[in-house]
Design an enzyme around this catalytic site. Sequence first.
Site, PDB file in Angstrom:
ATOM      1  CE  LYS A  52      -3.758  -2.504   2.304  1.00 45.06           C
ATOM      2  NZ  LYS A  52      -4.562  -2.792   3.594  1.00 45.06           N
ATOM      3  CD  GLN A  96      -3.339  -4.086   6.802  1.00 41.12           C
ATOM      4  OE1 GLN A  96      -3.539  -3.132   6.073  1.00 41.12           O
ATOM      5  NE2 GLN A  96      -3.881  -5.524   6.425  1.00 41.12           N
ATOM      6  CG  ASP A 119      -9.550  -0.066   5.248  1.00 41.66           C
ATOM      7  OD1 ASP A 119      -9.551  -0.575   4.237  1.00 41.66           O
ATOM      8  OD2 ASP A 119      -8.930  -0.415   5.726  1.00 41.66           O
TER       9      ASP A 119
HETATM   10  N1  GUN Z   1      -6.787  -7.001   6.292  1.00 40.79           N
HETATM   11  C1  GUN Z   1      -7.198  -7.617   5.317  1.00 40.79           C
HETATM   12  N2  GUN Z   1      -7.779  -6.839   4.230  1.00 40.79           N
HETATM   13  C2  GUN Z   1      -7.758  -5.583   4.942  1.00 40.79           C
HETATM   14  C3  GUN Z   1      -8.458  -4.386   4.040  1.00 40.79           C
HETATM   15  O1  GUN Z   1      -8.830  -4.401   3.112  1.00 40.79           O
HETATM   16  N3  GUN Z   1      -8.035  -3.344   5.023  1.00 40.79           N
HETATM   17  C4  GUN Z   1      -7.523  -3.537   6.257  1.00 40.79           C
HETATM   18  N4  GUN Z   1      -7.647  -2.303   6.836  1.00 40.79           N
HETATM   19  N5  GUN Z   1      -6.953  -4.507   6.724  1.00 40.79           N
HETATM   20  C5  GUN Z   1      -7.180  -5.646   5.900  1.00 40.79           C
END
Ligand code: GUN
Length: 290
Positions: A52, A96, A119
Amino acid sequence: MQILDGRALSKKIEEKVSQEVKNLKSTCGCTPGLAVVLVGQDPASAAYVNMKKKACDRAGFYSITHDMPESISQEAIEKTIVMLNNDTNVDGILIQLPLPEHIDTTKLLELVDPAKDVDGFHPFNVGRLATGLDGFVPCTPLGVMELLREYNIDVKGKNCVVVGASNIVGKPMAALLLNANATVEICHIFTDDLKKHTLAADVVLVGVGVINLITEDMVKDNVVIIDIGVSRTPEGKLVGDVDFENVSKKSSYITPSPGGVGPMTIAMLLSNTVKAAKMNAKKLLEKSEA
Ligand code: GUN
């Protein structure tokens, strides 16, 4: 059978986002900013956050990662989120997941300013998605909808079976499909006779992290397959939830995994962050004019 190429589409979207970043910089002097909160040492989470961050750099964003030890307290993370909510350089906040067991994840997600919730996990945005209103939509299901659109696959009136009922993928996926006028079923760990459901599906969307969960005997001819799962085999190879080699022979369209939905998730994070930056820039301008 046609492959739904998430790598190619994500590149196209990244280029569009980069252009928008340039435009924002030249018109209002603002740079979209993303803050990531990463707790603990989970290697998969660290790898995702790294991807990311690299994508943010490519797009010309400001990005910052708050790396916290596994033993961090709830209060310390809350303080960080409040600080990020008030930081005008930060347009998007991403916590995350998963977080360590001693942390109250729901409380943290509810603390994020809904206007910075790139998100789409805050109940405010979950509610807006459920009612078909504009808001922030979780990146993975949003990326799936973009892939379907790119290949002119209209789900209106189609039987769509979502396998997996998580808040991150399954539930928002089902909401998006419903908003696009599909007939939607959600199957999950307690579903009796999964095959009965998938056999009746025009579109199967699966994201549970179980290797070879979907086999060729479970789908009808010309099915559209969206594989959202990513797992590592004992040999270290990344694979999805679908027996790609055999299921692809019966499919009209299929995503590979990796190379399908995964890159789209990151592209949608960039796109959601630019959307947040535009909204926040407009708000700041209105404030200064008031
Ligand atoms: N953990 C697994 N997929 C995601 C996601 O799309 N966003 C976040 N913040 N954590 C995750």
